[in-house]
Scaffold this motif. Structure first.
Motif, PDB file in Angstrom:
ATOM      1  N   CYS A  33       5.556  62.009  59.865  1.00 47.56           N
ATOM      2  CA  CYS A  33       6.853  62.515  60.332  1.00 47.56           C
ATOM      3  C   CYS A  33       7.410  63.592  59.404  1.00 47.56           C
ATOM      4  CB  CYS A  33       7.848  61.361  60.465  1.00 47.56           C
ATOM      5  SG  CYS A  33       7.404  60.179  61.752  1.00 47.56           S
TER       6      CYS A  33
ATOM      7  N   TYR B  97      13.829  59.159  55.927  1.00 49.61           N
ATOM      8  CA  TYR B  97      12.810  58.583  56.803  1.00 49.61           C
ATOM      9  C   TYR B  97      12.691  57.070  56.607  1.00 49.61           C
ATOM     10  CZ  TYR B  97      11.575  63.359  57.893  1.00 49.61           C
ATOM     11  OH  TYR B  97      11.643  64.669  58.321  1.00 49.61           O
TER      12      TYR B  97
ATOM     13  N   ASN C 242       6.574  68.689  61.649  1.00 50.49           N
ATOM     14  CA  ASN C 242       7.269  69.945  61.955  1.00 50.49           C
ATOM     15  C   ASN C 242       6.327  71.146  61.879  1.00 50.49           C
ATOM     16  OD1 ASN C 242       7.568  71.204  59.067  1.00 50.49           O
ATOM     17  ND2 ASN C 242       8.229  69.069  58.859  1.00 50.49           N
TER      18      ASN C 242
ATOM     19  N   GLY D  92      11.310  65.520  62.572  1.00 47.46           N
ATOM     20  CA  GLY D  92      10.615  64.366  61.998  1.00 47.46           C
ATOM     21  C   GLY D  92      11.235  63.044  62.398  1.00 47.46           C
TER      22      GLY D  92
END
Length: 445
Positions: free
Chosen positions: A395, A168, A399, A222
Motif C-alpha cells: 500500500c 497505514y 501509488n 494507499g
C-alpha cells in the motif's frame, strides 16, 4: 487522430483484461484505468495542446502496458495449471487498542507537525495566516529538487517517514475493527476512530506545511487500496468490477483531483488557470509531453545503466565518490501547444535508459512483482506478521502504479537507501504495536 485510436484500444484491452482479472484493485486494472483517464483528458485538449501523437509513441504505450499485463498473468497461469483457486478469510479481527499506545502514536505525529512547522517558519522568516500562501511559495522555491538551497534536517525527514508509515498501521486496525463490528453486528466502540481521523488531518497538515501535495495523494491512494484489500478478505464479490464500482472510483478520483486543484494556492502554486485546465495539464498532459520528448531525444543515453531509473542509487554512488555525476533536478520542460511540463510517464524513463525493448522488459518485471504480491495478499486466509508487513509495503508503494502515467516511482523507490530504513521502521512499529503491547496487555494492543 492516433490518440483517439489509442484511447479506444486501451478501453478494449481493459474490457478483455477485466474478464481475466475481475477485481478493480488488481494492479493491471489500476494501470489501465489511470492511463485511460489520462489519455481521455488529453483528447479533450487536442486543439489547445496541438496533440499529434507519433507512431513510435503509440507503439511504446500499447506494448508497454501489454507487457505489464502479460507479466501480471503469471500468478493466474500458475493457479490454473495447478487447478487451484484463491481463498478468502472467514472472519475479521477486533483490536482493542490500549490508550497509552494511542497517546504515543498521536503525540509522535503532533510533535512531527510542530517541528516541521517551526523549521519551515524559520527558513522563510515566519509563517502566519496572513502570509501563509506567500511563505509556502517561498519555501517551495527554496526546497525544489532542482534547487535544494534548503532541505529538511535528517531527523525531521525520518520523523515524517515514520509518521507516513504510522497512518497505514492505524488505518489497518481501524478497517479491521470496522468490518469486525459490521460483520458481527456488534456495538463495540472502534476506539481508534478518533486517532484515525486525527492522523488524516495531521498528514494533510504535514503535506501543506512542506509545500507539497504529492505525498498526500500517495497516502490517499494507499489507504484506499488497503481498505479494498481488507474489505475483500471475506467477500469475494465486493470488489469485483462492475459499473457501480467503476463509478465510485471515478467519482473518488474527481473529488481528490478537485481538492488537489483547490490546494494549489495554499501550497504556494501561482498557476491561475481554471480547475479543469489545471487538472487536465497534470493528469492528461504526460502522454502528449511523452510524445514530444521521445521525438526530440533531449537527453544523452550514454550516462550509465539505469541512470534515470535508478537515480537514487547513482546519487548515493556520487556521494561516495564512485561515479562522477547523478541526475540533478527534474527532466527538461517540453511544450505542446499551450501545454508545458516536465513529466512524461514511467515509460519515458525506461525508454530513455534501456530503449524500447528494455522498457518492455522493465514493464514485464513490474507486472510480475506487483501481481505476485497482490495474489499473496488476496489469497491467504491468515494475517501473520509477514503478510501484514507485506501488505503495508504494498500500500505504501502502489501509488507508483496509480501514478505510472505521471512519473516513475517503483524502481527508484526500492533501489533507494531510504527503502532499507522504511523496512526497518515497519518492522519496529509492527513489534511495538502488535507484539510488545500484546504481550503486556494480553488480547489488547
Amino acid at each position: 487522430m492516433l490518440i483517439l485510436y489509442l484511447l479506444a484500444l486501451l478501453v478494449l484491452i481493459f474490457i478483455i483484461n477485466s474478464r481475466i482479472n475481475n477485481r478493480i484493485i488488481h494492479p493491471s486494472n489500476i494501470l489501465l484505468i489511470v492511463y485511460i483517464f489520462s489519455i481521455y483528458l488529453a483528447t479533450l485538449n487536442i486543439g489547445n495542446w496541438k496533440v499529434q501523437l507519433h507512431q513510435n509513441t503509440f507503439i511504446l504505450i500499447i506494448l508497454g502496458l501489454i507487457s505489464f499485463i502479460l507479466g501480471s498473468q503469471i500468478p493466474t497461469i500458475v493457479i490454473r495449471l495447478k487447478r487451484g483457486k484463491t481463498k478468502i478469510r472467514t472472519k475479521y479481527r477486533y483490536y482493542e487498542v490500549n490508550k497509552y499506545l494511542r497517546i504515543f502514536m498521536f503525540l509522535f505525529q503532533i510533535v512531527t507537525c510542530i517541528i516541521a512547522f517551526h523549521f519551515v517558519s524559520k527558513v522563510v522568516g515566519g509563517v502566519s495566516l496572513t502570509n501563509f500562501s506567500a511563505a509556502m511559495e517561498k519555501y517551495r522555491q527554496m526546497s525544489a529538487y532542482d534547487v535544494e538551497t534548503v532541505s529538511l534536517p535528517g531527523y525531521l525527514t525520518q520523523m515524517i517517514r515514520v509518521s507516513n508509515i504510522l497512518i497505514y498501521f492505524i488505518a489497518y486496525i481501524f478497517f479491521e475493527n470496522y468490518f469486525y463490528i459490521k460483520e458481527h453486528k456488534d456495538y463495540k466502540r472502534n476506539n481508534i476512530k478518533r486517532l484515525f481521523i486525527a492522523t488524516i488531518l495531521m498528514q494533510a497538515f504535514l503535506s501543506i506545511i512542506t509545500a507539497g501535495r504529492f505525498a498526500l495523494i500517495q497516502q490517499i491512494i494507499g489507504v484506499y487500496v488497503l481498505y479494498s484489500i481488507i474489505s475483500n478478505q471475506n467477500n469475494d464479490k465486493l470488489n469485483r468490477i462492475n459499473p457501480k464500482r467503476i463509478l465510485t472510483v471515478i467519482l473518488g478520483g474527481f473529488v481528490m483531483l478537485a481538492a488537489f486543484s483547490g490546494m494549489r494556492g495554499i501550497v504556494g502554486r501561482t498557476n491561475e488557470s481554471d480547475s479543469f485546465d489545471y487538472i487536465s495539464a497534470y493528469v492528461g498532459g504526460s502522454v502528449p509531453l511523452l510524445d514530444k520528448a521521445i521525438n526530440r531525444n533531449i537527453v544523452d543515453r550514454d550516462l550509465g545503466f539505469g541512470y534515470n531509473t535508478f537515480f537514487p542509487f547513482y546519487r548515493l554512488l556520487h556521494k561516495l565518490g564512485i561515479v562522477d555525476s547523478h541526475r540533478r533536478g527534474n527532466l527538461e520542460f517540453m511544450q505542446s501547444g499551450k501545454l508545458n511540463g516536465n513529466v512524461y510517464t514511467s515509460l519515458y524513463i525506461f525508454y530513455l535508459d534501456f530503449g524500447i525493448v528494455g522498457a518492455l522488459v522493465m514493464q514485464f518485471i513490474s507486472g510480475v512483482i506487483w501481481s505476485v504480491i497482490w495474489y499473496i495478499l488476496y489469497n491467504r486466509n491468515d494475517f501473520r506478521k509477514r503478510k501484514i508487513i507485506l501488505m503495508l509495503l504494498y500500500c505504501l508503494h502502489i501509488n507508483s502504479i496509480a501514478l505510472h502515467f505521471y512519473s516513475e516511482g517503483f524502481y527508484s523507490a526500492i533501489i533507494a537507501p531510504s527503502f532499507v530504513l522504511e523496512l526497518i521502521y515497519i518492522y519496529i512499529l509492527y513489534k511495538i504495536i502488535f507484539e510488545v503491547k500484546l504481550r503486556y496487555f494480553h488480547e489488547k494492543i
